[in-house]
Write a protein that holds these residues in place. Structure first.
Motif: not given
Lengths: 395, 472
Positions: B111-112, B198-204, B239-243
């Motif tokens: 994940y990013g 699951d985790l959510g999103g952060s970053g681009s 798209e949510l996990h990989r910037p």
């Protein structure tokens, strides 16, 4: 099935992808709905707020669900969550909900249970005396303040968040537990211009800002990509430079800086936080609802107040004053921004007794759109000041 | 109506998942809490224990005490972590500056996004928060929970993290505040394997989509906000996990134009439930409101005496389009003129309901100030149906992303790109014709960017031919 124990639990660093589960998304919402919500999904006929913080939703099937809404501080502990779960288990069959504005909602299906629940919630206090679960936040009042991380967890804040919200909500408690305002008032707080909470369309917005240009770190060339730092500035205030010993660096055109902090976000070698420089800007009159008038931005009404930790007395007093003047003057259903527009912003400043300074006149992009190009204005003390200064009147 | 998740959901039982025993969970007395002192002096924070509003300091202190009384091997993060967190906060008050370092790239394998690295810049004073990383956990739509899940999450986070949460972050995620790099993978393993979460999103990347309470408990919802939110969230996991975007992208779903999740102000793509047929009227209920038998606005103004309900003053005269009238005691609405602002429906929810032919209005480009200033979303698609599996909406999303990823600059939000390139260009990209609904009024400047193909004969002209008509 059990949560793992031990330093690395069931995770094996030798084989990080073995049995790995990824991209499953969140738990499905349906599973977390109480039975009455599942049964009446899409069938709700109407709702009534029985008293502040307590609502009943009535379904076409005749079913009712009563909701008791409690304010919560957004920063919560495992201990707090366990207490919320104890209450939800005791009264709500093990279901609970949180709102977008960090309130906690307990739902029950009988009015008798509402009374028991209410008594229980209001009896729970911290040893220092604060309510753990104050009931309110509905209708024509103030609901919980949404806010950001502040000094608790953020690397770019210009002020603190949790403490300011606590200070403001302590003072506005009667407006949280009551519904005495002309319409609802949404207060939001963000600790820098990144506005992780997107507070720019709130009835009252509290915003941390910096007022000193960034300091350039001597080692900038080894800390970040200089072209990236230069490109980060939206107003072109950063340009290439050399240090005395010939290393690559940048210089800041200080009179161009509008203190947004984007350079620091892109480059840690350009910090701008400062004890005297940082403070709070207050904006008012925004909304996001399409009701009656269009959604609109909040407008800056106080350019800067000091970060007076931990209680922010100047901020608290200003917010309270605006709400009280609004409550005394606005019409039923009229939001703060709609009221200010009806009476004119010049009257808003006069009624709220807020100083109007040159910092409140826009000089950034699209500023012209905010200038008055009309003779339709109202006379206030500020207008006479201008007349006097221009030699237009004698007194 | 019942929704089926895309994958079977684990039935979670706290008693099977739990880490701590009942004795461990109730390991301190009221008396001990009263006499409890943190390891740091925190005078300003002590001050924040006063007053009626829930005190995060009082709450944090009980967490600190609870941790201290657990056995050493019952915590993977230092016992003093809450003490040090509050101590550092006090130091930040003293200095008027934060003490969290800039940056720190950490995450879980593959994940990013979802994890935000955080380090203290005074680790020697507050060693337990030297590393204090955040995990963003993707909240269930509309934030309903079973207590089994929440209790298990509390155990997991107390054991492997600081025990401090945000419920919830501004984007909507459940925020787990503060753990060490080493604990990230074990936490992720338990989240996915045991809590089915699951985790959510952060970053681009795509940030965790969020929605209002919708049909779960609101009579105004025009669409299934939770279902649409869940579908978009699960469909776009990559798209949510990989910037892979120029900057963050937020999608939010409001069930009606009241906009309770504020999608119009804080999402790059704002989906707002609406209808295109007529408002449903129950004339008998209208009369009941007029007679004062039902309280207006769902009782929202109960706290003050505003006088008897006056339908003319409170509804008809406040209608922004003036499309309503009382005729022979009947409320008439000229629906062709209605702009669906919701006011009349909000005031008289038992008499008026949105139509049945529902869908969404789609708006694009809202954002907070950084970089180019705050923007509200621009109305782009007046109406489209929003029914599972929402292929029409996904098609639209992907056209927007393709263009933004191609043309967007680093840290340029969609709304800024639309400004830079112009709304007409954006319309061309998503393949829709221009419409007056998209603007407040037509342009006031005549500086129209004509294209060569707009003009007969094109742009190429011969100067010699011109000179035959005009001497130099």
């Amino acid at each position: 099935m059990a949560l793992s124990q031990g330093r690395l639990g069931k995770y094996n660093p030798e084989k990080p992808t073995e049995n790995r589960i990824t991209d499953i998304g969140p738990r499905h919402f349906w599973d977390f709905f109480p039975p009455v919500i599942q049964k009446n999904y899409g069938k709700w006929a109407y709702h009534d707020i029985l008293e502040p913080g307590i609502m009943v939703h009535v379904s076409e099937t005749g079913d009712k669900v009563f909701t008791v809404r409690c304010g919560g501080s957004r920063l919560m502990t495992a201990e707090n969550i366990r207490e919320i779960c104890d209450i939800a288990d005791k009264y709500c069959d093990g279901y609970v909900r949180f709102t977008t504005r960090n309130n906690i909602e307990f739902m029950v299906t009988s009015y008798e249970k509402v009374q028991e629940l209410k008594k229980d919630l209001l009896s729970r206090k911290y040893i220092s005396g604060s309510y753990k679960f104050p009931i309110g936040g509905t209708g024509a009042g103030v609901t919980n303040i949404v806010h950001t991380q502040g000094y608790i967890h953020c690397h770019t804040p210009a002020t603190d968040a949790s403490s300011m919200v606590k200070a403001v909500m302590d003072e506005l408690m009667d407006y949280f537990t009551g519904m005495t305002l002309p319409a609802h008032v949404r207060i939001s707080m963000a600790c820098c211009l990144n506005m992780c909470g997107a507070v720019h369309c709130s009835d009252i917005a509290l915003l941390g800002i910096h007022r000193k240009p960034p300091i350039v770190d001597d080692n900038i060339d080894s800390i970040c990509e200089i072209p990236l730092a230069i490109a980060a500035c939206p107003v072109g205030a950063i340009s290439p430079a050399k240090t005395e010993d010939g290393r690559k660096s940048v210089k800041i055109k200080e009179d161009r800086c509008m203190f947004c902090g984007n350079c620091y976000t892109m480059c840690p070698a350009l910090p701008l936080a400062d004890k005297e420089g940082d403070g709070v800007t207050i904006l008012a009159g925004g909304k996001i609802s399409n009701r009656i008038s269009e959604p609109k931005f909040s407008k800056v009404i106080v350019p800067w107040l000091p970060n007076n930790f931990p209680r922010f007395p100047e901020v608290v007093a200003t917010v309270k004053k605006i709400i009280e003047v609004y409550a005394a003057n606005a019409r039923k259903y009229e939001r703060i921004g709609d009221w200010a527009e009806r009476i004119g912003w010049e009257k808003f400043f006069e009624l709220c007794d807020l100083p109007f300074t040159e910092h409140l006149i826009d000089d950034y992009r699209l500023a012209y759109d905010t200038y008055r190009t009309s003779t339709q204005f109202k006379f206030t003390g500020k207008a006479w000041e201008v007349s006097r200064a221009a030699g237009g009147i004698d007194d | 109506m019942e929704f089926k998740p895309k994958r079977p959901q684990k039935d979670l039982k706290y008693d099977e998942l739990r880490i701590y025993t009942d004795e461990e969970l109730h390991n301190y007395s009221e008396e001990e809490l009263k006499n409890f002192k943190l390891k740091h002096d925190i005078p300003d924070l002590d001050e924040l224990e006063k007053g009626p509003w829930p005190s995060f300091v009082a709450d944090a202190k009980r967490e600190a005490l609870h941790r201290k009384k657990l056995a050493d091997d019952r915590l993977m993060i230092d016992k003093d972590v809450v003490d040090d967190l509050l101590g550092q906060l006090q130091l930040s008050f003293d200095d008027g500056e934060t003490h969290w370092k800039h940056g720190g790239i950490v995450g879980v394998f593959g994940y990013g996004g979802g994890v935000i690295g955080r380090y203290s810049d005074v680790p020697e004073k507050f060693p337990s928060v030297a590393q204090f990383h955040t995990l963003r956990v993707n909240q269930p739509a509309s934030k309903f929970y079973k207590t089994d899940f929440l209790r298990a999450l509390a155990d997991l986070w107390e054991y492997r993290g600081s025990g401090m949460f945000n419920l919830h972050g501004s984007t909507g995620d459940i925020i787990l505040l503060g753990t060490s790099t080493e604990q990230l993978e074990p936490i992720f393993y338990d989240l996915t394997h045991e809590l089915d979460q699951d985790l959510g999103g952060s970053g681009s990347n795509l940030r965790t989509p969020s929605c209002c309470i919708g049909k779960a408990r609101c009579e105004f919802a025009c669409i299934d906000t939770q279902d649409l939110c869940y579908e978009i969230t699960t469909h776009y996991q990559d798209e949510l996990h990989r910037p892979a975007f120029p900057y963050k992208f937020k999608i939010k779903v409001d069930g009606c134009p009241n906009g309770c999740v504020a999608s119009i102000a804080r999402s790059d793509m704002s989906l707002i439930g609406t209808w295109r047929d007529d408002i449903r009227i129950d004339q008998e209920a209208v009369r009941a409101y007029m007679a004062g038998d039902i309280e207006p606005n769902g009782g929202a103004h109960k706290g003050r005496d505003w006088g008897k309900f006056d339908i003319q003053k409170e509804v008809i005269d406040l209608c922004p389009t003036g499309c309503m009238a009382l005729e022979d005691g009947q409320l008439k609405i000229n629906n062709k003129e209605c702009n669906r602002c919701m006011h009349c429906i909000n005031v008289m929810p038992r008499a008026l309901k949105p139509g049945r032919d529902t869908g969404v209005s789609v708006l694009f480009g809202a954002k907070a100030p950084i970089l180019e200033g705050a923007q509200l979303a621009v109305l782009t698609i007046p109406f489209m149906k929003a029914e599972a599996p929402y292929d029409n909406i996904k098609e639209l999303v992907e056209k927007v992303w393709d263009w933004w990823m191609e043309e967007g600059k680093n840290r340029e939000r969609l709304g800024e790109l639309i400004q830079r390139k112009g709304l007409p260009k954006f319309l061309e990209v998503i393949g829709v014709p221009a419409a007056p609904q998209m603007v407040r009024h037509p342009r006031t400047n005549p500086y129209i960017f004509w294209k060569e193909e707009d003009v007969p004969g094109g742009w190429k002209r011969d100067i010699n031919e011109y000179r035959q008509r005009h001497k130099r």
